[in-house]
Design an enzyme around this catalytic site. Sequence first.
Site, PDB file in Angstrom:
ATOM      1  N   PHE A 453     115.547  94.409 -26.954  1.00  0.00           N
ATOM      2  CA  PHE A 453     114.515  95.346 -28.389  1.00  0.00           C
ATOM      3  C   PHE A 453     114.143  94.683 -29.227  1.00  0.00           C
ATOM      4  CE2 PHE A 453     114.263  98.812 -26.074  1.00  0.00           C
ATOM      5  CZ  PHE A 453     112.059  99.375 -25.969  1.00  0.00           C
ATOM      6  N   ASP A 454     112.701  94.049 -29.808  1.00  0.00           N
ATOM      7  CA  ASP A 454     112.914  93.419 -31.440  1.00  0.00           C
ATOM      8  C   ASP A 454     112.696  95.079 -32.524  1.00  0.00           C
ATOM      9  OD1 ASP A 454     112.471  92.304 -33.943  1.00  0.00           O
ATOM     10  OD2 ASP A 454     110.041  92.385 -33.347  1.00  0.00           O
ATOM     11  N   LYS A 455     113.390  94.649 -33.130  1.00  0.00           N
ATOM     12  CA  LYS A 455     113.634  95.817 -33.894  1.00  0.00           C
ATOM     13  C   LYS A 455     111.991  96.376 -34.871  1.00  0.00           C
ATOM     14  CE  LYS A 455     114.902  96.093 -38.339  1.00  0.00           C
ATOM     15  NZ  LYS A 455     113.956  96.142 -39.415  1.00  0.00           N
ATOM     16  N   THR A 458     108.105  97.529 -33.392  1.00  0.00           N
ATOM     17  CA  THR A 458     109.044  97.745 -32.046  1.00  0.00           C
ATOM     18  C   THR A 458     109.883  99.156 -31.929  1.00  0.00           C
ATOM     19  OG1 THR A 458     108.756  95.495 -31.278  1.00  0.00           O
ATOM     20  CG2 THR A 458     109.627  97.665 -29.871  1.00  0.00           C
ATOM     21  N   ARG A 714     116.129  84.550 -31.885  1.00  0.00           N
ATOM     22  CA  ARG A 714     115.704  84.788 -30.467  1.00  0.00           C
ATOM     23  C   ARG A 714     115.840  84.799 -29.791  1.00  0.00           C
ATOM     24  NH1 ARG A 714     111.932  86.822 -34.626  1.00  0.00           N
ATOM     25  NH2 ARG A 714     112.201  89.348 -34.872  1.00  0.00           N
TER      26      ARG A 714
END
Length: 730
Positions: A453-455, A458, A714
Amino acid sequence: MRLASAVREMQREGRVVAVVSSHARAALAAADVGFGVTRDGEVPWGAHLIAGASLGEPCALLRNVSTARHVSRRSAQLSLIGSVGGAALAAFGPAIGSQARAGIPVAVCAAIALGAGTWWGMQAAWRPVPRAVPRTAWHAMAPGTVLDLLDSSPEGLTGDAAHQRFPDHDEGADFGRMGVLRASLEELASPLTPALAGGAAISASIGAVADATIILGVLGMNGLIGGVQRITADRALNKLLAASVVRVVVRRKENVTQLPADQLVLGDVVELVAGDAVPADCRLLEADGLELDESSLTGESMLVTKTVTATPAVPVADRTCMIYRGTAVAAGRAVGVVVAIGANTEAGSVIGPEVRRGADGVAARLQTLAKVTVPVCLGAGGVLLVTDMLRGRRLGTSLGRSVSLAVAAVPEGLPFVATVAELAAARRLSKRGALVRNSATIEALGRAQVLCFDKTGTLTEGRIALRRVSDGASSRWLEDISTVQRRVLAGALRASPLVDNGELLPHPTDRAVVDGARGAGVHPAEGKEGWVPIDEMPFEPSRGYHAVLGTFSDGNLLSVKGAPEIVLAQCTRWRRPDGDVPLEGTAGRGVERVAENLARQGYRVLAVAERAASDRSDLDESRIRDLRLIGFVVLADPVRPTAAAAVAQLQRAGVEVVMVTGDHPSTAEAIAAELNALNERRVMTGTELDTLDDEQLAAEVATVAVFARSARHRRRASSRPCSATAVWSR
């Protein structure tokens, strides 16, 4: 000459050498393959192949060497199979017609080799040519220098100059270029397709046209269904992209106009105001109170102040004179010159090119099945042929029976069943608002064991919100504030901009304070009965605070809210429950330590101060002095209300959650703990990630729940832990 000598030395060692150069003519001629790159109009005629000025074409050719070697090996194998099969058919049976029988396997294998080679060649041609990404240090140059290098001006380009610079290839049209035929052919890239096609060809060669028609019909239907699904999804995606196109104000020397973002060119001068999305990477020419939300690029949820002054900073987050595609203007206005568009932007480089992966999941199992079943089927057919021949049956009858057995044993319906099942799942997902371009991705989704997950935006809401309030000694969550913290929040509310009822505050920080106070039931007049505003000094990045002069029952009151380092410098006292204390010595250091600790945890901290004022009704900077600190308000990006339940549901399903963010490690860890996503795992920073090679990362990754400060990492942070059994979500 030195390069040519090195080439010959490697050739003497038995190596095949390729040279790419624009001027080393001797080395190009000596190499096994010489790629000549044309530079400055000079053509290296001694090279075997001549390309343009870009290195992309030689890279594309060298990248396909392994594909060419694979095609050559497979074609040789098919040729051998056809020759042996033809010899066997000619040897057994009557002499009459032996030549025709011998030609059947040769022709079939040649057709298969031609089709497979064509298919692999088409795949190679469809791959985009690599392009060099320019990395000019625009942030270290003065605005005038940038304009000179781009042959532009503060008034922008002329219409003719912009037209000449417009690229021939429209990167945004990629989704609309694939036709049904190509999409269907790509869906046929199944491990069983060659076996089924070969079986159909052999069936047709012995007269079993019905069997061949059924097999080819199943293959064609399988490819057509998948291709139509992909084209339908692409069209829907194009409609979404067209509906969400960003338009931007562009200066052209003739006039100021609005254009879609994908029509910008290098050297265009754009104007942006609060609420606009940045359409391309730009060097700032003008900035008035400019603050940007760069969370989509860096993962930092706090706003970033921008100025025109050049900076030599290397990290993207520290380049205060640059604005980047995909970020948003939160406050102020800007004028910038476009220095990068499309895939050459920082956002494009983070995304990177699509990496082709080997078969996995159902495709891998089909490949394994093909490796097992095809030899078994051929062996069974061969055994049956030999058995029938030993029993004295005619060759034609025996061959027909053995071919029928071999073809019947190949599960031609299996790819079709798998495609139909995936398509049904795609249809069900579409009813829930999910757009599936390739139905095979659903199978990968079902096998996912790790979800990255991107924080920001999201797991969190992607906005600034009031989280805590401090009196300078201790802090409490907004939901649990006491009377002391309520008075601090009331002071922050009094130091916020004056707006009419229903009007939206222009700055997100002020909106967060006002919305948080409203939710806590705090009013500006709390503790200061009858307070009304008189005058204000708006926030400016160069000033660092917002000040409001008001009046209440005891007289005038000056309220200030802003950056701690600015406001604390103007404070001489600190309000405590038992009275004011001088803000110096131990008390001053303690207050500064509280603010620093909150900031180190990734919060945005604002100091709130007040003092009694004279009867003057005007307000200027000279009056911002001798203040009394009353506390701090603490802001952060809040967790989505549904995020904790979603994480818990994923964990119950056996899916591990990994958070990847560019935010502060303490902030990321706190949010992961709030979501119950740590599970005794640790936080790894981008700096730590840089020190690990792939093997070390693979060994460590199972112990990591959060990759923090890794906005530029990423792709690596998500590719290793996720491997072939993970999904990346934004």
